[in-house]
Write a protein that holds these residues in place. Structure first.
Motif, PDB file in Angstrom:
ATOM      1  N   ALA A  97      33.374  50.968  40.027  1.00  0.00           N
ATOM      2  CA  ALA A  97      34.093  49.676  39.999  1.00  0.00           C
ATOM      3  C   ALA A  97      34.388  49.279  38.548  1.00  0.00           C
ATOM      4  CB  ALA A  97      33.266  48.602  40.706  1.00  0.00           C
ATOM      5  N   ALA A 138      33.500  40.357  43.830  1.00  0.00           N
ATOM      6  CA  ALA A 138      32.723  41.510  44.312  1.00  0.00           C
ATOM      7  C   ALA A 138      32.084  42.236  43.132  1.00  0.00           C
ATOM      8  CB  ALA A 138      33.635  42.462  45.095  1.00  0.00           C
ATOM      9  N   ARG A 174      50.105  47.364  50.185  1.00  0.00           N
ATOM     10  CA  ARG A 174      51.502  46.947  50.338  1.00  0.00           C
ATOM     11  C   ARG A 174      52.128  47.546  51.587  1.00  0.00           C
ATOM     12  NH1 ARG A 174      51.678  48.663  45.053  1.00  0.00           N
ATOM     13  NH2 ARG A 174      50.721  47.079  43.760  1.00  0.00           N
ATOM     14  N   GLY A 191      38.267  40.582  44.149  1.00  0.00           N
ATOM     15  CA  GLY A 191      37.751  41.811  43.539  1.00  0.00           C
ATOM     16  C   GLY A 191      36.763  41.485  42.431  1.00  0.00           C
ATOM     17  N   ALA A 192      37.115  40.482  41.620  1.00  0.00           N
ATOM     18  CA  ALA A 192      36.230  40.105  40.512  1.00  0.00           C
ATOM     19  C   ALA A 192      34.905  39.546  41.048  1.00  0.00           C
ATOM     20  CB  ALA A 192      36.918  39.089  39.613  1.00  0.00           C
ATOM     21  N   LEU A 214      29.965  51.881  47.861  1.00  0.00           N
ATOM     22  CA  LEU A 214      29.342  50.589  48.215  1.00  0.00           C
ATOM     23  C   LEU A 214      28.940  50.607  49.702  1.00  0.00           C
ATOM     24  CD1 LEU A 214      28.608  47.685  47.592  1.00  0.00           C
ATOM     25  CD2 LEU A 214      30.999  47.035  47.884  1.00  0.00           C
ATOM     26  N   ILE A 247      43.300  37.503  37.015  1.00  0.00           N
ATOM     27  CA  ILE A 247      42.165  37.382  37.945  1.00  0.00           C
ATOM     28  C   ILE A 247      42.068  35.943  38.472  1.00  0.00           C
ATOM     29  CG2 ILE A 247      39.622  37.396  38.069  1.00  0.00           C
ATOM     30  CD1 ILE A 247      39.683  39.886  36.292  1.00  0.00           C
ATOM     31  N   TYR A 293      43.758  38.123  45.455  1.00  0.00           N
ATOM     32  CA  TYR A 293      43.097  39.397  45.758  1.00  0.00           C
ATOM     33  C   TYR A 293      42.310  39.893  44.560  1.00  0.00           C
ATOM     34  CZ  TYR A 293      46.202  42.744  43.346  1.00  0.00           C
ATOM     35  OH  TYR A 293      46.869  43.483  42.406  1.00  0.00           O
ATOM     36  N   GLU A 314      47.195  54.569  36.279  1.00  0.00           N
ATOM     37  CA  GLU A 314      47.269  53.857  37.567  1.00  0.00           C
ATOM     38  C   GLU A 314      46.542  54.651  38.654  1.00  0.00           C
ATOM     39  OE1 GLU A 314      51.073  52.087  38.059  1.00  0.00           O
ATOM     40  OE2 GLU A 314      50.724  51.848  40.212  1.00  0.00           O
ATOM     41  N   ASP A 339      43.320  53.515  40.899  1.00  0.00           N
ATOM     42  CA  ASP A 339      43.256  53.551  42.364  1.00  0.00           C
ATOM     43  C   ASP A 339      42.074  54.385  42.855  1.00  0.00           C
ATOM     44  OD1 ASP A 339      45.465  52.018  42.385  1.00  0.00           O
ATOM     45  OD2 ASP A 339      46.874  53.581  43.001  1.00  0.00           O
ATOM     46  N   GLN A 371      45.507  43.898  48.775  1.00  0.00           N
ATOM     47  CA  GLN A 371      46.391  44.546  47.794  1.00  0.00           C
ATOM     48  C   GLN A 371      47.263  45.618  48.447  1.00  0.00           C
ATOM     49  OE1 GLN A 371      46.206  47.954  46.239  1.00  0.00           O
ATOM     50  NE2 GLN A 371      45.063  48.361  48.116  1.00  0.00           N
ATOM     51  N   TYR A 381      42.350  49.111  34.893  1.00  0.00           N
ATOM     52  CA  TYR A 381      43.260  47.965  35.063  1.00  0.00           C
ATOM     53  C   TYR A 381      43.519  47.301  33.706  1.00  0.00           C
ATOM     54  CZ  TYR A 381      44.970  43.372  36.444  1.00  0.00           C
ATOM     55  OH  TYR A 381      45.716  42.227  36.570  1.00  0.00           O
ATOM     56  N   HIS A 424      39.511  42.488  49.330  1.00  0.00           N
ATOM     57  CA  HIS A 424      40.320  42.763  48.130  1.00  0.00           C
ATOM     58  C   HIS A 424      41.229  43.972  48.383  1.00  0.00           C
ATOM     59  CE1 HIS A 424      41.107  43.932  43.921  1.00  0.00           C
ATOM     60  NE2 HIS A 424      40.513  45.086  44.158  1.00  0.00           N
ATOM     61  N   VAL A 425      40.649  45.029  48.960  1.00  0.00           N
ATOM     62  CA  VAL A 425      41.433  46.240  49.235  1.00  0.00           C
ATOM     63  C   VAL A 425      42.538  45.922  50.250  1.00  0.00           C
ATOM     64  CG1 VAL A 425      41.338  48.606  50.094  1.00  0.00           C
ATOM     65  CG2 VAL A 425      39.427  47.695  48.794  1.00  0.00           C
ATOM     66  N   ALA A 441      34.613  53.463  44.494  1.00  0.00           N
ATOM     67  CA  ALA A 441      33.674  52.336  44.362  1.00  0.00           C
ATOM     68  C   ALA A 441      33.382  51.741  45.742  1.00  0.00           C
ATOM     69  CB  ALA A 441      34.260  51.269  43.438  1.00  0.00           C
ATOM     70  N   LEU A 460      38.031  48.640  36.821  1.00  0.00           N
ATOM     71  CA  LEU A 460      38.421  47.477  36.006  1.00  0.00           C
ATOM     72  C   LEU A 460      38.919  47.922  34.628  1.00  0.00           C
ATOM     73  CD1 LEU A 460      38.583  44.426  35.428  1.00  0.00           C
ATOM     74  CD2 LEU A 460      36.169  44.495  34.771  1.00  0.00           C
TER      75      LEU A 460
HETATM   76  C1  HEM Z   1      37.676  42.321  38.249  1.00  0.00           C
HETATM   77  C2  HEM Z   1      37.632  43.126  39.278  1.00  0.00           C
HETATM   78  C3  HEM Z   1      38.804  43.875  39.856  1.00  0.00           C
HETATM   79  C4  HEM Z   1      40.103  43.956  39.460  1.00  0.00           C
HETATM   80  C5  HEM Z   1      40.776  43.270  38.283  1.00  0.00           C
HETATM   81  C6  HEM Z   1      40.796  44.839  40.366  1.00  0.00           C
HETATM   82  C7  HEM Z   1      42.137  45.168  40.316  1.00  0.00           C
HETATM   83  C8  HEM Z   1      42.823  45.870  41.271  1.00  0.00           C
HETATM   84  C9  HEM Z   1      44.250  46.069  41.305  1.00  0.00           C
HETATM   85  C10 HEM Z   1      45.239  45.532  40.287  1.00  0.00           C
HETATM   86  C11 HEM Z   1      44.523  46.813  42.389  1.00  0.00           C
HETATM   87  C12 HEM Z   1      45.914  47.215  42.895  1.00  0.00           C
HETATM   88  C13 HEM Z   1      46.258  48.598  42.444  1.00  0.00           C
HETATM   89  C14 HEM Z   1      47.655  48.943  42.849  1.00  0.00           C
HETATM   90  O1  HEM Z   1      48.506  48.081  42.892  1.00  0.00           O
HETATM   91  O2  HEM Z   1      47.855  50.127  43.101  1.00  0.00           O
HETATM   92  C15 HEM Z   1      43.279  47.109  43.040  1.00  0.00           C
HETATM   93  C16 HEM Z   1      43.145  47.885  44.160  1.00  0.00           C
HETATM   94  C17 HEM Z   1      41.943  48.322  44.649  1.00  0.00           C
HETATM   95  N1  HEM Z   1      40.691  47.885  44.267  1.00  0.00           N
HETATM   96 FE1  HEM Z   1      40.314  46.574  42.793  1.00  0.00          FE
HETATM   97  N2  HEM Z   1      39.893  45.288  41.285  1.00  0.00           N
HETATM   98  C18 HEM Z   1      38.673  44.731  41.018  1.00  0.00           C
HETATM   99  C19 HEM Z   1      37.478  44.938  41.701  1.00  0.00           C
HETATM  100  C20 HEM Z   1      37.314  45.893  42.685  1.00  0.00           C
HETATM  101  C21 HEM Z   1      36.058  46.253  43.280  1.00  0.00           C
HETATM  102  C22 HEM Z   1      34.708  45.594  42.941  1.00  0.00           C
HETATM  103  C23 HEM Z   1      36.315  47.254  44.171  1.00  0.00           C
HETATM  104  C24 HEM Z   1      35.372  48.034  45.058  1.00  0.00           C
HETATM  105  C25 HEM Z   1      34.072  47.888  45.144  1.00  0.00           C
HETATM  106  C26 HEM Z   1      37.730  47.510  44.136  1.00  0.00           C
HETATM  107  C27 HEM Z   1      38.380  48.453  44.913  1.00  0.00           C
HETATM  108  C28 HEM Z   1      39.758  48.598  44.980  1.00  0.00           C
HETATM  109  C29 HEM Z   1      40.433  49.530  45.868  1.00  0.00           C
HETATM  110  C30 HEM Z   1      39.765  50.502  46.843  1.00  0.00           C
HETATM  111  C31 HEM Z   1      41.799  49.353  45.668  1.00  0.00           C
HETATM  112  C32 HEM Z   1      42.918  50.098  46.390  1.00  0.00           C
HETATM  113  C33 HEM Z   1      43.267  51.350  45.614  1.00  0.00           C
HETATM  114  C34 HEM Z   1      44.382  52.112  46.324  1.00  0.00           C
HETATM  115  O3  HEM Z   1      44.081  52.682  47.358  1.00  0.00           O
HETATM  116  O4  HEM Z   1      45.503  52.099  45.843  1.00  0.00           O
HETATM  117  N3  HEM Z   1      38.306  46.658  43.238  1.00  0.00           N
HETATM  118  N4  HEM Z   1      42.269  46.535  42.342  1.00  0.00           N
END
Ligand code: HEM
Length: 295
Positions: free
Chosen positions: A105, A139, A186, A136-137, A72, A127, A132, A58, A62, A184, A112, A180-181, A68, A109
């Motif tokens: 990125a 992006a 909380r 992310g997907a 970007l 997704i 959210y 996890e 993060d 998500q 995840y 997306h950020v 990423a 994924l």
């Molecule tokens: C299929 C694409 C993606 C999926 C499935 C995905 C999934 C997730 C999930 C599940 C979280 C929540 C994590 C948590 O609960 O702690 C999250 C957070 C985050 N995602 Fe994504 N993401 C995707 C694409 C991206 C992309 C393209 C970027 C950046 C260019 C990105 C940047 C972030 C960031 C910065 C967080 C916050 C992390 C933190 O500070 O805890 N994500 N993403």
């Protein structure tokens, strides 16, 4: 120093990332490559050593996501900084920074998917149903598209004008990633506000340049002030809407250092040094003194 690459290799194989187009070693590219790879190296070492806490995957997810989105934004900053700093060689590292964002990125994924035990149908279902994640997907798909079309061969095939038009998509990809950020988050949306503030500055620089045809240090400063104020206001409005606290108090919290640095201050720390460098480097060199007329 140039390499002994054959004409075939030069035409069809990508040059090593620390070399410039002529094949010469580029200290700038080597330094940026090292910087881009450092978070991944540190994370992997910490992961292998069991130093990522109780939920290591996890944590990997993060951290990879954070780097990423940072890279970007850095890739979007290259062109405005090149103009503000009058430093054309900066363009050499733009592709590398964009590809690093894509790499992190994809790592995000993968982590995840690992958390979902690699049940890809479940990943796809999540997704499709959680907004959210859909953002992310979207992006990520955009980043992959940009990555695939960033090779020299793709640029040649598309032609410069079409390639440039296509790569303007990064101005959609970045807001998608930042949203997306934000969604998500909380408990504490501070980091999302910092990202949004910096992104707003970068987009504003782009719009200014498109309108005015040029980018000066003064424009950079005016837009930085607007981005800093906008971040403070955005954060205050958010907490006002969420908890009903008075806007004035929320804005005043920016002046209280004991509450920790608010996002607006982080935005200031990130963008104002860049503007300061623009003022130093952008200053016109002194005009040569007129020669005295011969007596
Ligand atoms: C299929 C694409 C993606 C999926 C499935 C995905 C999934 C997730 C999930 C599940 C979280 C929540 C994590 C948590 O609960 O702690 C999250 C957070 C985050 N995602 Fe994504 N993401 C995707 C694409 C991206 C992309 C393209 C970027 C950046 C260019 C990105 C940047 C972030 C960031 C910065 C967080 C916050 C992390 C933190 O500070 O805890 N994500 N993403």
């Amino acid at each position: 120093m140039t390499t002994s690459r054959t004409p075939f290799a030069r035409r069809y194989l990508p040059a090593p990332p620390w070399r410039d187009r002529k094949g010469a070693f580029s200290p700038l590219k080597a330094a940026v490559l090292g910087l881009l790879g450092t978070p991944a190296a540190l994370l992997l070492v910490a992961f292998a050593a069991g130093g990522l806490g109780a939920e290591p995957v996890e944590r990997l997810q993060d951290e990879a996501g954070r780097w990423a989105v940072r890279f970007l934004l850095l890739s979007l900053a290259i062109t405005p900084l090149r103009l503000l700093w009058r430093w054309n060689r900066l363009i050499l590292v733009r592709r590398m920074v964009g590809l690093a964002a894509l790499g992190y990125a994809l790592g995000h994924l993968a982590a995840y998917a690992a958390l979902e035990d690699w049940v890809l149908a479940k990943v796809a279902g999540e997704i499709a149903t959680r907004f959210y994640l859909t953002l992310g997907a979207a992006a990520l798909v955009g980043l992959i598209g940009l990555g695939l079309t960033s090779t020299d061969a793709a640029v040649r095939r598309l032609g410069a004008a079409r390639w440039q038009a296509l790569h303007r998509a990064s101005y959609v990809v970045a807001p998608l990633a930042v949203t997306h950020v934000f969604l998500q988050t909380r408990l504490d949306p501070s980091e999302a506000f910092v990202l949004a503030g910096v992104l707003a500055w970068l987009l504003a620089l782009r719009i200014w340049r498109a309108r005015a045809g040029t980018l000066t240090a003064t424009a950079g400063l005016v837009l930085a002030a607007a981005a800093i104020a906008g971040t403070a206001l955005g954060e205050a409005v958010f907490f006002h809407a969420k908890f009903g606290a008075p806007l004035v108090n929320l804005l005043a919290a920016n002046l209280d250092a004991t509450a920790g640095l608010r996002p607006a201050w982080w935005v200031a720390w990130l963008v104002l040094p860049a503007v300061a460098v623009a003022f130093v480097r952008g200053r016109p060199t002194a005009a040569p003194r007129p020669r005295r007329a011969a007596a």
